[in-house]
Design a protein around this motif. Structure first.
Motif, PDB file in Angstrom:
ATOM      1  N   GLN A 134       1.149  -1.336  -0.276  1.00  0.00           N
ATOM      2  CA  GLN A 134      -0.202  -0.130  -0.192  1.00  0.00           C
ATOM      3  C   GLN A 134       1.080   1.367  -0.104  1.00  0.00           C
ATOM      4  O   GLN A 134       0.884   1.926  -0.779  1.00  0.00           O
ATOM      5  N   ILE A 135       1.735   1.234   1.105  1.00  0.00           N
ATOM      6  CA  ILE A 135       2.742   2.623   0.323  1.00  0.00           C
ATOM      7  C   ILE A 135       3.363   2.373  -0.030  1.00  0.00           C
ATOM      8  O   ILE A 135       3.709   3.973  -1.240  1.00  0.00           O
ATOM      9  N   THR A 136       4.026   0.912  -0.497  1.00  0.00           N
ATOM     10  CA  THR A 136       4.584   1.717  -2.511  1.00  0.00           C
ATOM     11  C   THR A 136       3.730   2.212  -3.293  1.00  0.00           C
ATOM     12  O   THR A 136       4.082   2.890  -4.387  1.00  0.00           O
ATOM     13  N   TRP A 137       2.297   1.259  -3.754  1.00  0.00           N
ATOM     14  CA  TRP A 137       1.358   2.039  -4.419  1.00  0.00           C
ATOM     15  C   TRP A 137       0.877   3.229  -3.885  1.00  0.00           C
ATOM     16  O   TRP A 137       1.038   4.457  -5.305  1.00  0.00           O
ATOM     17  N   LYS A 138       0.886   3.986  -3.218  1.00  0.00           N
ATOM     18  CA  LYS A 138       0.476   4.822  -2.698  1.00  0.00           C
ATOM     19  C   LYS A 138       1.729   6.412  -2.973  1.00  0.00           C
ATOM     20  O   LYS A 138       1.254   7.288  -3.579  1.00  0.00           O
ATOM     21  N   HIS A 139       2.734   5.936  -2.518  1.00  0.00           N
ATOM     22  CA  HIS A 139       3.237   7.164  -2.809  1.00  0.00           C
ATOM     23  C   HIS A 139       4.781   7.133  -3.239  1.00  0.00           C
ATOM     24  O   HIS A 139       5.895   6.243  -3.192  1.00  0.00           O
ATOM     25  N   LYS A 140       4.827   7.424  -4.927  1.00  0.00           N
ATOM     26  CA  LYS A 140       5.571   7.213  -5.710  1.00  0.00           C
ATOM     27  C   LYS A 140       6.248   7.979  -5.823  1.00  0.00           C
ATOM     28  O   LYS A 140       7.147   7.505  -6.500  1.00  0.00           O
ATOM     29  N   VAL A 141       6.226   9.590  -4.935  1.00  0.00           N
ATOM     30  CA  VAL A 141       7.843   9.812  -4.548  1.00  0.00           C
ATOM     31  C   VAL A 141       9.149   8.787  -4.135  1.00  0.00           C
ATOM     32  O   VAL A 141       9.947   9.177  -4.437  1.00  0.00           O
ATOM     33  N   LEU A 142       8.191   7.558  -4.071  1.00  0.00           N
ATOM     34  CA  LEU A 142       9.244   7.127  -3.445  1.00  0.00           C
ATOM     35  C   LEU A 142      10.597   6.289  -3.459  1.00  0.00           C
ATOM     36  O   LEU A 142      11.493   5.961  -3.352  1.00  0.00           O
ATOM     37  N   TRP A 143       9.838   6.356  -5.059  1.00  0.00           N
ATOM     38  CA  TRP A 143      10.126   5.281  -6.081  1.00  0.00           C
ATOM     39  C   TRP A 143      11.403   6.349  -6.457  1.00  0.00           C
ATOM     40  O   TRP A 143      12.644   5.562  -6.614  1.00  0.00           O
ATOM     41  N   LEU A 144      11.501   7.675  -6.812  1.00  0.00           N
ATOM     42  CA  LEU A 144      12.782   8.222  -6.781  1.00  0.00           C
ATOM     43  C   LEU A 144      13.116   8.161  -6.617  1.00  0.00           C
ATOM     44  O   LEU A 144      14.476   8.731  -7.095  1.00  0.00           O
ATOM     45  N   LEU A 145      12.613   8.577  -5.078  1.00  0.00           N
ATOM     46  CA  LEU A 145      13.743   8.858  -4.431  1.00  0.00           C
ATOM     47  C   LEU A 145      15.085   7.736  -3.927  1.00  0.00           C
ATOM     48  O   LEU A 145      16.465   7.759  -3.791  1.00  0.00           O
ATOM     49  N   ASN A 146      14.011   6.730  -4.180  1.00  0.00           N
ATOM     50  CA  ASN A 146      15.277   5.171  -4.668  1.00  0.00           C
ATOM     51  C   ASN A 146      15.860   4.984  -6.309  1.00  0.00           C
ATOM     52  O   ASN A 146      16.853   4.118  -6.480  1.00  0.00           O
ATOM     53  N   LEU A 147      15.200   6.305  -6.893  1.00  0.00           N
ATOM     54  CA  LEU A 147      16.638   6.009  -8.098  1.00  0.00           C
ATOM     55  C   LEU A 147      17.455   6.444  -8.465  1.00  0.00           C
ATOM     56  O   LEU A 147      18.563   6.677  -8.926  1.00  0.00           O
ATOM     57  N   LEU A 148      17.852   7.464  -7.175  1.00  0.00           N
ATOM     58  CA  LEU A 148      18.789   8.469  -7.149  1.00  0.00           C
ATOM     59  C   LEU A 148      20.460   7.789  -7.240  1.00  0.00           C
ATOM     60  O   LEU A 148      21.412   7.893  -7.454  1.00  0.00           O
ATOM     61  N   PRO A 149      20.201   6.222  -6.496  1.00  0.00           N
ATOM     62  CA  PRO A 149      21.805   5.832  -6.561  1.00  0.00           C
ATOM     63  C   PRO A 149      22.419   5.634  -7.514  1.00  0.00           C
ATOM     64  O   PRO A 149      23.225   4.734  -8.066  1.00  0.00           O
ATOM     65  N   MET A 150      21.390   5.504  -9.051  1.00  0.00           N
ATOM     66  CA  MET A 150      21.545   4.504 -10.169  1.00  0.00           C
ATOM     67  C   MET A 150      21.696   6.306 -10.993  1.00  0.00           C
ATOM     68  O   MET A 150      22.591   5.408 -11.907  1.00  0.00           O
ATOM     69  N   VAL A 151      22.050   7.163 -10.865  1.00  0.00           N
ATOM     70  CA  VAL A 151      22.310   8.393 -10.887  1.00  0.00           C
ATOM     71  C   VAL A 151      23.736   8.092 -11.606  1.00  0.00           C
ATOM     72  O   VAL A 151      24.551   8.336 -12.483  1.00  0.00           O
TER      73      VAL A 151
END
Length: 298
Positions: free
Chosen positions: A14-31
């Motif tokens: 539920q948290i993962t689906w509702k708060h998609k901003v967290l997806w972007l945060l976890n993309l940071l290390p991929m920079v």
């Protein structure tokens, strides 16, 4: 203490689906991965111009030094971005679990920064300790194998089977220590000690939850990524088995990776969010006498 694995995983979903901003945060290390692209294409370009090809460039000592320095910068940058992303994501998961409304990307980054050094310390201390322990174990195994003409490697196979649960418990320890830093405002050493006591007290719960997370997310990732790898493998086979120049084949694969890696990063961002949410919720369920007030929409 009653611990509902299904409830924890459902809440993490539920948290993962509702708060998609967290997806972007976890993309940071991929920079840091995307920083490799210019280097790869420059390398291919100069290799084509060099009369000795890739061998001539790689034998240049200046090139070797630059590659080593670049790799060290990538590792350091990855660690820094990972600590920033993990602190901001943990803050976001805790707020979602408390029923607070979602906040923006920049707000989570800002509110996670006060915990940056402590999370960086937790990551560094646990990684170095476990890394040195693994290095010592594998060093002893190698020495034992050499002394026994390879028979030792067969004898220690049962020990190798323990590496998987140990690795998963290490991941759990890291996540619980990070949650302790932010949820309970603990110092680096206090957070690690508290997390270690927590994992030891509920070791089988952590073994099971990490096994579910590891194999579940690996299966989902494979279903998505393996079909995308088929064209890459096909291009590699066609390119290297045909009469096309080696550089042309490398350009073709490089362009494909330019498409493949962003998709891989996006999938990994979602998976990392789910795993972080599940283990942070696990921490809360095992350290709070009563669940925090939550809502399905939070």
């Amino acid at each position: 203490m009653n611990f509902d694995f299904g409830e924890v995983l459902t809440r993490a979903g539920q948290i993962t689906w509702k708060h998609k901003v967290l997806w972007l945060l976890n993309l940071l290390p991929m920079v840091v991965v995307f920083l490799i692209f210019p280097i790869v294409f420059v390398f291919i370009f100069y290799a084509e111009k060099n009369p000795h090809g890739f061998t001539g460039i790689s034998s240049n000592p200046i090139f070797v030094v630059l590659i080593i320095l670049f790799e060290l910068m990538l590792v350091l940058g990855s660690w820094i971005l990972s600590a920033i992303a993990r602190s901001a994501t943990t803050v976001g998961v805790l707020r979602a679990e408390e029923g607070n409304p979602a906040v923006s990307f920049t707000e989570l980054l800002r509110d996670g920064l006060p915990y940056f050094w402590r999370l960086f310390g937790v990551m560094l201390l646990i990684s170095l300790t476990i890394g040195l322990a693994f290095f010592a174990i594998f060093g002893c195994i190698m020495a034992f194998s050499l002394m026994t003409m390879g028979m030792g490697a067969i004898c220690v196979q049962p020990l190798m089977l323990l590496m998987m649960p140990v690795s998963l418990l290490t991941m759990a320890l890291m996540e619980q220590a990070e949650a302790a830093v932010i949820a309970d405002n603990k110092s680096v050493m206090d957070a690690i000690k508290y997390a270690l006591d927590l994992v030891k007290a509920h070791v089988w719960k952590y073994v099971l939850i990490t096994l579910i997370l590891y194999f579940g997310t690996m299966l989902i990732s494979s279903v998505i990524m393996v079909p995308l790898m088929v064209p890459f493998m096909g291009l590699s086979f066609i390119g290297f088995s045909s009469n096309e120049p080696f550089g042309s084949s490398m350009w073709m694969m490089g362009l494909f990776m330019l498409i493949f890696i962003p998709i891989m990063a996006f999938v990994q961002g979602i998976i990392a969010t789910f795993m972080k949410s599940a283990l942070t919720v696990t921490y809360l369920r095992l350290t709070r006498s009563t669940p925090l007030p939550t809502s399905v929409d939070a």
